[in-house]
Motif scaffolding. Structure first.
Motif, short mmCIF file in Angstrom:
data_model
loop_
_atom_site.label_atom_id
_atom_site.label_comp_id
_atom_site.label_asym_id
_atom_site.label_seq_id
_atom_site.Cartn_x
_atom_site.Cartn_y
_atom_site.Cartn_z
N LEU A 98 0.81 -1.23 0.00
CA LEU A 98 0.00 0.00 0.00
C LEU A 98 0.84 1.27 0.00
O LEU A 98 0.49 2.25 -0.67
CB LEU A 98 -0.92 0.00 1.23
N TYR A 99 1.95 1.26 0.74
CA TYR A 99 2.70 2.50 0.96
C TYR A 99 4.07 2.51 0.30
O TYR A 99 4.80 3.50 0.41
CB TYR A 99 2.83 2.77 2.47
N LYS A 100 4.43 1.39 -0.36
CA LYS A 100 5.67 1.31 -1.13
C LYS A 100 6.92 1.55 -0.28
O LYS A 100 7.94 2.02 -0.79
CB LYS A 100 5.64 2.32 -2.30
N ASN A 101 6.83 1.25 1.00
CA ASN A 101 8.03 1.30 1.83
C ASN A 101 7.90 0.27 2.95
O ASN A 101 6.79 -0.07 3.37
CB ASN A 101 8.26 2.70 2.41
N MET A 102 9.01 -0.22 3.41
CA MET A 102 9.02 -1.25 4.45
C MET A 102 9.03 -0.58 5.82
O MET A 102 10.09 -0.25 6.36
CB MET A 102 10.22 -2.19 4.27
N ASP A 103 7.84 -0.39 6.36
CA ASP A 103 7.64 0.36 7.61
C ASP A 103 7.85 -0.57 8.81
O ASP A 103 7.06 -1.49 9.05
CB ASP A 103 6.22 0.94 7.61
N LEU A 104 8.90 -0.31 9.58
CA LEU A 104 9.20 -1.16 10.74
C LEU A 104 8.11 -1.07 11.79
O LEU A 104 7.76 -2.07 12.43
CB LEU A 104 10.55 -0.76 11.34
N THR A 105 7.53 0.11 11.98
CA THR A 105 6.50 0.24 13.03
C THR A 105 5.26 -0.58 12.69
O THR A 105 4.61 -1.13 13.59
CB THR A 105 6.12 1.72 13.25
N MET A 106 4.92 -0.67 11.41
CA MET A 106 3.80 -1.54 11.01
C MET A 106 4.15 -3.00 11.26
O MET A 106 3.31 -3.79 11.73
CB MET A 106 3.48 -1.34 9.53
N PHE A 107 5.39 -3.37 10.96
CA PHE A 107 5.87 -4.72 11.21
C PHE A 107 5.71 -5.06 12.70
O PHE A 107 5.19 -6.12 13.08
CB PHE A 107 7.34 -4.81 10.79
N LEU A 108 6.15 -4.14 13.54
CA LEU A 108 6.10 -4.35 14.99
C LEU A 108 4.66 -4.47 15.49
O LEU A 108 4.33 -5.37 16.28
CB LEU A 108 6.81 -3.20 15.71
N ASN A 109 3.81 -3.55 15.05
CA ASN A 109 2.41 -3.62 15.48
C ASN A 109 1.70 -4.84 14.92
O ASN A 109 0.75 -5.35 15.54
CB ASN A 109 1.67 -2.33 15.08
N GLY A 110 2.14 -5.32 13.76
CA GLY A 110 1.58 -6.55 13.22
C GLY A 110 1.86 -7.74 14.13
O GLY A 110 1.01 -8.61 14.34
N ILE A 111 3.07 -7.79 14.69
CA ILE A 111 3.41 -8.85 15.66
C ILE A 111 2.47 -8.78 16.86
O ILE A 111 1.91 -9.79 17.29
CB ILE A 111 4.88 -8.71 16.11
N LEU A 112 2.29 -7.57 17.38
CA LEU A 112 1.39 -7.40 18.54
C LEU A 112 -0.05 -7.76 18.18
O LEU A 112 -0.77 -8.36 18.98
CB LEU A 112 1.47 -5.96 19.05
N GLY A 113 -0.47 -7.39 16.98
CA GLY A 113 -1.81 -7.74 16.53
C GLY A 113 -2.01 -9.24 16.47
O GLY A 113 -3.07 -9.77 16.86
N GLY A 114 -1.01 -9.96 15.98
CA GLY A 114 -1.08 -11.41 15.95
C GLY A 114 -1.18 -12.00 17.34
O GLY A 114 -1.93 -12.96 17.58
#
Length: 410
Positions: free
Chosen positions: A264-280
């Motif tokens: 969606l945003y064409k960049n590898m966003d670490l904060t999204m990665f981190l929150n994705g772990i918490l979401g899981g």
């Protein structure tokens, strides 16, 4: 029960308690890492206040309000077994809790959970709430709202009798905090500079992403106690399954968020990665003991997608959540609770509807309570600091301290 087995069960539960306690370090690191340097002391102060006061409140009455021992034939809505935590007869023996742990361990493990609900709110309201208002809110919410909701399921109340299932708290812990966070950021308003004149969200970068990353990894580790301890014994088969489903969901959540946010945003966003772990992690918490590894991966992956979409949705509503707490804890908490009716040993239309009713009932109760508490505080003493205090930083104005005195504050 064999004395050795009883001891082993109790030792595991005490270790799980320690892991859940350690999660507060993770929350603190995550929150200060994703916010600005000038508010670090304020966030740390709130987190320490939550742990200390939350535990004392749970000792004073919360534990006996959450586990009142509802009488047969009662409504299962509210009960109270008295002040304090005097151990009952047999509370230190295998006769208590099927030999899983002692009364004291039971109290401490559940007490660690109680403080987590307010910690979720802390991150959402960061950088603009008055410390006094937040402290009063914490006392009321952790002291009254959390144990009442917990009693409805874990204390043998009406949700339990309906068959509602929440293994370790996707709803009873995470969404209880998430609903309050949603109400709080609605009443508070956004931070100065978060939205431009056209209402378009602007990024306000956190000051220490390495610390936020450490916080997420600590939370993942702590979740082994959060979910693994919720087995309520050291049962080898069930405990190991729960740790596997918990880890797989976390990994899948991170990967799901990483992939979608990159598309969606064409960049590898670490904060999204981190929150994705918490979401899981939040997503698997309701049914970690019911799911196969394959189902855990699916639940976690979907939770990761929800994180990316949820953060964008919250921004579109012009709500300001500095750490993504509403998305992580509320939205994926709802998903995880409903997933119990879609996957695993209890899957079925009837279970799904029971899960949905539970989510809605808890949501309405928490929203109403949050509006009453925060609305009263807003009318009486105000919720938000002045613009000058916000711009200059809460550390200076609320605490008279600087977290990094040798560095420029911004």
């Amino acid at each position: 029960m064999d004395a050795g087995l009883f001891t082993a069960n109790n030792v595991w539960m005490m270790l799980a308690t320690a892991l859940v306690f350690f999660m507060h370090t993770g929350f603190a690191f995550l929150e200060i890492g994703l916010t600005r340097q000038k508010n670090t002391i304020n966030i740390l102060f709130k987190n320490i206040f939550i742990i200390t006061v939350g535990l004392l409140l749970y000792y004073a009455w919360g534990f006996n309000m959450m586990y009142p021992g509802f009488e047969e034939g009662s409504s299962g809505i509210f009960g109270f077994a008295g002040f304090g935590i005097a151990a009952p007869e047999g509370g230190m023996t295998p006769d208590y809790a099927d030999g899983g742990y002692t009364w004291w361990t039971d109290f401490l493990f559940q007490g660690m959970f109680a403080a987590t609900a307010a910690t979720i709110v802390s991150g959402a309201v960061a950088e603009r709430i008055k410390i006094g208002s937040f402290m009063i809110f914490t006392v009321v919410y952790v002291g009254l709202v959390y144990p009442i909701v917990g009693a409805w399921k874990w204390g043998g109340g009406f949700l339990d009798s309906w068959g509602f299932y929440d293994f370790a708290g996707s709803t009873l812990v995470h969404s209880v905090g998430g609903w309050a966070a949603l109400v709080a950021i609605f009443l508070l308003g956004s931070r100065v500079g978060k939205f431009d004149e056209n209402g378009k969200p602007k990024a306000i970068p956190g000051h220490n992403i390495p610390l936020a990353t450490a916080g997420v990894l600590i939370l993942w580790l702590g979740w082994f106690g959060f979910n693994g301890g919720s087995v309520l014994s050291a049962d080898p088969e069930l405990t190991s399954l729960v740790l596997v489903t918990t880890s797989l969901a976390a990994a899948a959540g991170g990967v799901g968020a990483f992939i979608l946010s990159t598309i969606l945003y064409k960049n590898m966003d670490l904060t999204m990665f981190l929150n994705g772990i918490l979401g899981g992690l939040v997503g698997i918490t309701a049914g970690a003991d019911l799911m196969s590894p394959n189902e855990a991966v699916i639940i976690g992956f979907v939770a990761g997608l929800i994180i990316v979409l949820g953060v964008a949705f919250i921004d579109k509503l012009k709500l300001d959540d500095p750490v993504g707490a509403v998305t992580v804890h509320l939205i994926t908490g709802i998903w995880g609770t409903l997933a119990v009716g879609l996957f695993g040993d209890k899957a079925g239309a009837g279970q799904f509807m029971t899960q949905l009713y539970g989510v809605l009932i808890v949501g309405v109760f928490c929203i109403v309570c949050s509006f009453i508490i925060l609305g009263a505080l807003k009318a009486i003493m105000g919720l938000r600091v002045s613009k000058e205090e916000e711009v200059e930083g809460l550390d200076l104005h609320e605490h008279g301290m600087d977290a990094y005195p040798d560095f420029t504050n911004d």
